[in-house]
Scaffold this active site. Structure first.
Site, PDB file in Angstrom:
ATOM      1  N   CYS A  79       0.832  -1.172   0.119  1.00  0.00           N
ATOM      2  CA  CYS A  79       0.079  -0.020   0.209  1.00  0.00           C
ATOM      3  C   CYS A  79       0.910   1.297   0.037  1.00  0.00           C
ATOM      4  O   CYS A  79       2.290   0.955   0.191  1.00  0.00           O
ATOM      5  CB  CYS A  79      -0.981   0.026   1.278  1.00  0.00           C
ATOM      6  SG  CYS A  79      -1.932  -1.294   1.616  1.00  0.00           S
ATOM      7  N   ARG A  95       1.546   1.491  -5.813  1.00  0.00           N
ATOM      8  CA  ARG A  95       1.611   0.547  -4.979  1.00  0.00           C
ATOM      9  C   ARG A  95       0.084  -0.055  -4.365  1.00  0.00           C
ATOM     10  O   ARG A  95       0.203  -0.999  -3.591  1.00  0.00           O
ATOM     11  CB  ARG A  95       2.177   1.417  -3.660  1.00  0.00           C
ATOM     12  CG  ARG A  95       3.482   1.984  -3.796  1.00  0.00           C
ATOM     13  CD  ARG A  95       3.850   2.830  -2.609  1.00  0.00           C
ATOM     14  NE  ARG A  95       4.180   1.599  -1.451  1.00  0.00           N
ATOM     15  CZ  ARG A  95       5.237   0.873  -1.169  1.00  0.00           C
ATOM     16  NH1 ARG A  95       6.350   1.237  -1.946  1.00  0.00           N
ATOM     17  NH2 ARG A  95       5.260   0.257  -0.203  1.00  0.00           N
ATOM     18  N   TRP A 119      -3.832  -1.649  -1.275  1.00  0.00           N
ATOM     19  CA  TRP A 119      -3.764  -2.920  -2.302  1.00  0.00           C
ATOM     20  C   TRP A 119      -3.917  -4.139  -1.291  1.00  0.00           C
ATOM     21  O   TRP A 119      -3.121  -4.411  -0.502  1.00  0.00           O
ATOM     22  CB  TRP A 119      -2.366  -3.058  -2.720  1.00  0.00           C
ATOM     23  CG  TRP A 119      -2.291  -4.218  -3.889  1.00  0.00           C
ATOM     24  CD1 TRP A 119      -3.003  -4.129  -5.183  1.00  0.00           C
ATOM     25  CD2 TRP A 119      -1.889  -5.411  -3.921  1.00  0.00           C
ATOM     26  NE1 TRP A 119      -2.979  -5.295  -5.914  1.00  0.00           N
ATOM     27  CE2 TRP A 119      -2.077  -5.991  -4.839  1.00  0.00           C
ATOM     28  CE3 TRP A 119      -1.213  -6.113  -2.691  1.00  0.00           C
ATOM     29  CZ2 TRP A 119      -1.636  -7.426  -5.219  1.00  0.00           C
ATOM     30  CZ3 TRP A 119      -1.120  -7.564  -3.004  1.00  0.00           C
ATOM     31  CH2 TRP A 119      -0.992  -8.128  -4.135  1.00  0.00           C
ATOM     32  N   ASN A 130       1.004   0.164   6.210  1.00  0.00           N
ATOM     33  CA  ASN A 130       1.483  -0.477   4.976  1.00  0.00           C
ATOM     34  C   ASN A 130       2.116  -1.632   5.325  1.00  0.00           C
ATOM     35  O   ASN A 130       3.154  -1.781   6.255  1.00  0.00           O
ATOM     36  CB  ASN A 130       2.018   0.366   4.011  1.00  0.00           C
ATOM     37  CG  ASN A 130       2.990  -0.526   2.964  1.00  0.00           C
ATOM     38  OD1 ASN A 130       2.516  -1.394   2.420  1.00  0.00           O
ATOM     39  ND2 ASN A 130       4.149   0.017   2.920  1.00  0.00           N
ATOM     40  N   GLY A 131       1.431  -2.964   5.167  1.00  0.00           N
ATOM     41  CA  GLY A 131       2.351  -4.105   5.444  1.00  0.00           C
ATOM     42  C   GLY A 131       1.323  -5.128   5.972  1.00  0.00           C
ATOM     43  O   GLY A 131       0.162  -5.156   5.552  1.00  0.00           O
ATOM     44  N   GLU A 147      11.472 -20.398 -18.675  1.00  0.00           N
ATOM     45  CA  GLU A 147      11.081 -18.926 -18.148  1.00  0.00           C
ATOM     46  C   GLU A 147      11.992 -17.969 -18.831  1.00  0.00           C
ATOM     47  O   GLU A 147      11.571 -16.992 -19.280  1.00  0.00           O
ATOM     48  CB  GLU A 147      10.813 -18.843 -16.577  1.00  0.00           C
ATOM     49  CG  GLU A 147      10.648 -17.652 -16.123  1.00  0.00           C
ATOM     50  CD  GLU A 147       9.449 -16.815 -16.338  1.00  0.00           C
ATOM     51  OE1 GLU A 147       8.908 -17.118 -17.258  1.00  0.00           O
ATOM     52  OE2 GLU A 147       9.516 -15.534 -16.194  1.00  0.00           O
ATOM     53  N   LYS A 189      11.310 -14.735 -21.089  1.00  0.00           N
ATOM     54  CA  LYS A 189      11.557 -13.456 -20.980  1.00  0.00           C
ATOM     55  C   LYS A 189      12.550 -12.582 -22.101  1.00  0.00           C
ATOM     56  O   LYS A 189      11.958 -11.544 -22.279  1.00  0.00           O
ATOM     57  CB  LYS A 189      12.547 -13.279 -19.655  1.00  0.00           C
ATOM     58  CG  LYS A 189      11.886 -13.542 -18.329  1.00  0.00           C
ATOM     59  CD  LYS A 189      11.215 -11.977 -17.842  1.00  0.00           C
ATOM     60  CE  LYS A 189       9.879 -12.565 -17.366  1.00  0.00           C
ATOM     61  NZ  LYS A 189       8.887 -13.321 -17.761  1.00  0.00           N
ATOM     62  N   GLU A 223       9.947 -12.032 -25.009  1.00  0.00           N
ATOM     63  CA  GLU A 223       8.891 -10.865 -24.906  1.00  0.00           C
ATOM     64  C   GLU A 223       9.732  -9.404 -24.856  1.00  0.00           C
ATOM     65  O   GLU A 223       9.011  -8.662 -25.113  1.00  0.00           O
ATOM     66  CB  GLU A 223       8.105 -11.290 -23.838  1.00  0.00           C
ATOM     67  CG  GLU A 223       8.487 -11.247 -22.234  1.00  0.00           C
ATOM     68  CD  GLU A 223       7.683 -11.610 -21.396  1.00  0.00           C
ATOM     69  OE1 GLU A 223       6.395 -11.544 -21.529  1.00  0.00           O
ATOM     70  OE2 GLU A 223       7.847 -12.289 -20.323  1.00  0.00           O
ATOM     71  N   HIS A 264      19.375 -34.351 -30.206  1.00  0.00           N
ATOM     72  CA  HIS A 264      18.507 -35.096 -31.138  1.00  0.00           C
ATOM     73  C   HIS A 264      17.965 -34.071 -31.905  1.00  0.00           C
ATOM     74  O   HIS A 264      16.762 -34.344 -32.749  1.00  0.00           O
ATOM     75  CB  HIS A 264      17.317 -35.560 -30.016  1.00  0.00           C
ATOM     76  CG  HIS A 264      17.743 -36.598 -29.208  1.00  0.00           C
ATOM     77  ND1 HIS A 264      18.269 -37.919 -29.463  1.00  0.00           N
ATOM     78  CD2 HIS A 264      17.847 -36.549 -27.761  1.00  0.00           C
ATOM     79  CE1 HIS A 264      18.325 -38.589 -28.381  1.00  0.00           C
ATOM     80  NE2 HIS A 264      18.544 -37.755 -27.366  1.00  0.00           N
ATOM     81  N   LYS A 284      -1.134  -6.900 -19.675  1.00  0.00           N
ATOM     82  CA  LYS A 284      -0.754  -7.450 -18.491  1.00  0.00           C
ATOM     83  C   LYS A 284      -1.409  -8.406 -17.983  1.00  0.00           C
ATOM     84  O   LYS A 284      -1.121  -9.600 -17.298  1.00  0.00           O
ATOM     85  CB  LYS A 284      -0.645  -6.273 -17.228  1.00  0.00           C
ATOM     86  CG  LYS A 284      -0.049  -6.694 -16.088  1.00  0.00           C
ATOM     87  CD  LYS A 284       1.227  -6.973 -15.763  1.00  0.00           C
ATOM     88  CE  LYS A 284       1.671  -7.414 -14.657  1.00  0.00           C
ATOM     89  NZ  LYS A 284       2.729  -8.403 -14.675  1.00  0.00           N
TER      90      LYS A 284
HETATM   91  C1  F6R Z   1       5.201 -13.068 -19.121  1.00  0.00           C
HETATM   92  C2  F6R Z   1       4.004 -13.069 -18.630  1.00  0.00           C
HETATM   93  C3  F6R Z   1       2.799 -14.141 -18.820  1.00  0.00           C
HETATM   94  C4  F6R Z   1       2.063 -14.349 -17.694  1.00  0.00           C
HETATM   95  C5  F6R Z   1       0.656 -14.972 -18.223  1.00  0.00           C
HETATM   96  C6  F6R Z   1      -0.149 -15.390 -17.223  1.00  0.00           C
HETATM   97  O1  F6R Z   1       6.311 -12.389 -18.332  1.00  0.00           O
HETATM   98  O2  F6R Z   1       3.620 -12.218 -17.593  1.00  0.00           O
HETATM   99  O3  F6R Z   1       3.420 -14.846 -19.471  1.00  0.00           O
HETATM  100  O4  F6R Z   1       2.647 -15.097 -16.838  1.00  0.00           O
HETATM  101  O5  F6R Z   1      -0.077 -14.291 -19.334  1.00  0.00           O
HETATM  102  O6  F6R Z   1      -0.743 -14.465 -16.742  1.00  0.00           O
HETATM  103  P1  F6R Z   1      -1.264 -14.486 -15.158  1.00  0.00           P
HETATM  104  O7  F6R Z   1      -0.187 -14.779 -14.263  1.00  0.00           O
HETATM  105  O8  F6R Z   1      -2.004 -13.223 -14.739  1.00  0.00           O
HETATM  106  O9  F6R Z   1      -2.510 -15.304 -15.299  1.00  0.00           O
END
Ligand code: F6R
Length: 609
Positions: free
Chosen positions: A2, A27, A75, A101-102, A482, A486, A489, A505, A604
């Site tokens: 928060c 936040r 939050w 906050n916490g 992963e 990264k 993307e 292979h 996002k």
């Molecule tokens: C990659 C990334 C995405 C999410 C995916 C699932 O950096 O952020 O691959 O992991 O879109 O999103 P959530 O976790 O919100 O279901």
């Protein structure tokens, strides 16, 4: 996570507090509020929604004459977002108002104690207990009252309190959560972060852990946790306001990478008992959940899926339960073999990903027990699953996940250890050893942040290459997937993640002179095999970056660069090895001039199929 803010001076407090809160909205932004000291006592105004909603509400109330007040943007962690759960919280007699906050870990115990003493609670939050505790201890000396209050608290907090009788005065403290004091001319502020004070001053002091600060218009007094005066250094901000919102970092992504020690600490610390055992009973996930199940299904998308696959390694090796992993978009249409004898774990930062939600519903419809690991409170997945375990990573702003991913990994370890206890596959002593290692993990993550500079140099060297490989075995293979995502993307670099043993292979034919290969080697049991795989790409001209926690001799037949990370139990290596590869992707993206926080074509929260 928060944001808190406070102001005392000669100008009207409302605009200063609202301006400060707006800069802290990153936040948390599910509700907000302010309390103002007026000549007729304190007045609290709060509302569900963003700061703009609060501003509108205040706008309808006519002029409020106040030169001192505190504010909060929330939050939610304890208690759903709502007007009544918003901060500030007041004591029963309305003489005290507090923002927090916490997380107060022992809030339930304190709440029951206060109820027995006659206190009536108005919210479901952990924070409200602190307002009542402070009121109980307050006899006119606010420093003493804060000291007495903090002695009873367990958890993490930044607190600011105003009382109706000490006009122009705020009393604040912090433990494991940020708090700064903005030092102006005849006016002062407190805040969670620097941008919030920049409307009145660029001078600030950082409050130390446990210190108590009394803030008046004419000065700031700092005391130790024992009440002794402390001298503080005043620092000056050198950034502009836009940069400051990212805490001085260039992008939210790098800020969030740096926040990973705290994200993991907040997620695990209240879930390991004083006896070093995993504890997920507050979420209803005890040993019973794992006693008679046949399979665990892990279903998620993107990075959340890869966090799940690292969790699969922990589950299978520690608890000996078969784990089936599926990306949610495939699972939902696969006529999955899942029923009441199975447990389905869905993982989602947003809790709103359409495919993950559909998969969760599919698993429930077939009778499976469901557990959701979610970062956003009260999101759809959190509401619909039988059990929800929150990752307390705080709001994640960068589109590419980093800190939520790390927090998800840590919940998977806790679940695997709970399952191992339930199935008797590890002794209590072994579980305790792993829990202690998990408690130490945030400090090791902090140490691993030091790989940033080395990875930046390597990114500079290789950022123009359009193809890259990540190779690893076991838990490292999961991290490679992963890492590869990264790099794709953020930096728009084509990259592949391969299990070390798979290269021969087929894909090894793609290795040519100068192809960057990032090789992870963090499981001593697989070290020799992995080194053979690494040598085979090196012999074909690859430029090898070796990331290892091993202590062995390294020569030029093995790699071109070596990056060392701390040693930890093999299944937790995912939490450390991810840092250098996050840095690598970030800096390659920076050197290629990419839009780091908002990569092309991405969002996002993916709420469409
Ligand atoms: C990659 C990334 C995405 C999410 C995916 C699932 O950096 O952020 O691959 O992991 O879109 O999103 P959530 O976790 O919100 O279901």
């Amino acid at each position: 996570m928060c944001g808190i803010v406070g102001f005392t001076g000669k100008q009207q407090a409302v605009p200063v507090l609202l301006q400060g809160l707006t800069t802290l909205e990153y936040r948390g932004y599910d509700s907000a509020g302010v309390t103002l000291q007026t000549n007729n006592g304190i007045q609290t105004i709060k509302s569900l929604g963003r700061i703009a909603v609060l501003e509108e509400k205040i706008g309808t109330m006519g002029e409020i004459d106040a030169v001192c007040g505190i504010g909060h943007t929330r939050w939610a962690t304890h208690g759903a977002p709502s007007d009544r759960n918003s901060h500030p919280h007041e004591s029963m007699d309305g003489r005290i108002a507090l923002v927090h906050n916490g997380i107060i870990e022992n809030y339930l115990e304190l709440r029951n104690q206060l109820i027995a003493e006659g206190v009536v609670f108005k919210s479901d939050t952990d924070s409200e207990v602190v307002a009542h505790l402070f009121a109980k201890h307050y006899k006119g000396d606010n420093v003493q009252a804060m000291m007495d209050t903090c002695r009873e608290l367990r958890g993490s907090y930044a607190l600011a309190v105003i009382t109706s009788d000490r006009l122009g005065e705020m009393i604040c403290t912090r433990h494991d959560n940020p708090l700064i004091v903005g030092v102006g001319e005849g006016e002062n502020m407190i805040a969670s972060d620097i941008p919030a004070i920049m409307s009145i001053t660029k001078n600030f002091m950082v409050v130390g852990d446990g210190e108590i600060v009394r803030v008046r218009p004419e000065g700031v007094e700092v005391f130790s946790a024992e009440g002794q005066p402390v001298e503080k250094e005043i620092q000056t901000v050198t950034w502009d306001i836009q940069g400051a919102q990212k805490g001085g970092y260039d992008h939210f992504m790098i800020k969030e990478i740096m926040e990973q020690p705290k994200a993991v600490k907040d997620t695990v610390s209240s879930r390991i008992t004083d006896e070093d055992m995993p504890y997920l009973m507050d979420e209803g996930v005890g040993e019973e959940v794992f006693k008679n199940i046949r399979n665990v299904h892990i279903v998620a998308c993107g990075s959340a899926y890869y966090a799940g696959m690292a969790g699969k390694v922990a589950f299978e090796r520690l608890a000996r339960i078969p784990v089936l992993g599926n990306v949610a978009s495939e699972f939902r249409y696969s006529d999955p073999i899942i029923d009441k004898d199975d447990l389905c774990i869905v993982i989602s930062q947003s809790g709103e990903t359409a495919d993950t939600l559909a998969a969760l519903r599919e698993a429930k419809a077939r009778g499976a027990k469901t557990v959701a690991i979610v970062n956003v409170l009260a999101s759809s997945a959190a509401r619909e699953a039988d059990h929800v375990i929150y990752t307390w990573a705080g709001p994640e702003i960068a589109v590419a996940t980093t800190k939520a991913y790390s927090a998800q990994l840590s919940v998977m370890y806790l679940l695997a250890l709970t399952a191992a206890k339930a199935r008797g596959t590890l002794s209590d002593e072994e579980i305790r050893t792993y829990c202690r290692a998990l408690r130490d993990l945030p400090a090791q993550i902090e140490q691993t942040l030091a790989t940033a500079e080395a990875m930046k140099d390597l990114a500079q060297l290789y950022h123009e290459r359009n193809d890259s490989f990540f190779i690893g075995r076991g838990i490292d293979y999961m991290t490679c997937q992963e890492a590869s995502l990264k790099l794709k993307e953020i930096a728009y670099v084509h990259s592949e993640a391969y299990a070390g043993g798979e290269l021969k292979h087929g894909p090894i034919s793609l290795i040519e002179d100068g192809t960057p290969v990032i090789a992870l080697d963090c499981d001593p049991a697989l070290h020799e095999k992995q080194i053979s795989n690494i040598k085979s790409v090196k012999a074909r001209g690859a430029k090898v970056i070796l990331i290892t926690n091993g202590d062995f001799e390294i020569d030029e037949t093995m790699c071109d660069h070596v990056v060392k990370i701390p040693a930890c139990p093999y299944f937790m290596a995912a939490s450390l090895a991810i840092l250098p590869v996050q840095f690598y992707a970030y800096y390659v993206g920076v050197f290629r001039g990419c839009d780091i926080d908002k990569p092309r074509n991405l969002a996002k929260s993916v709420t469409v199929e």
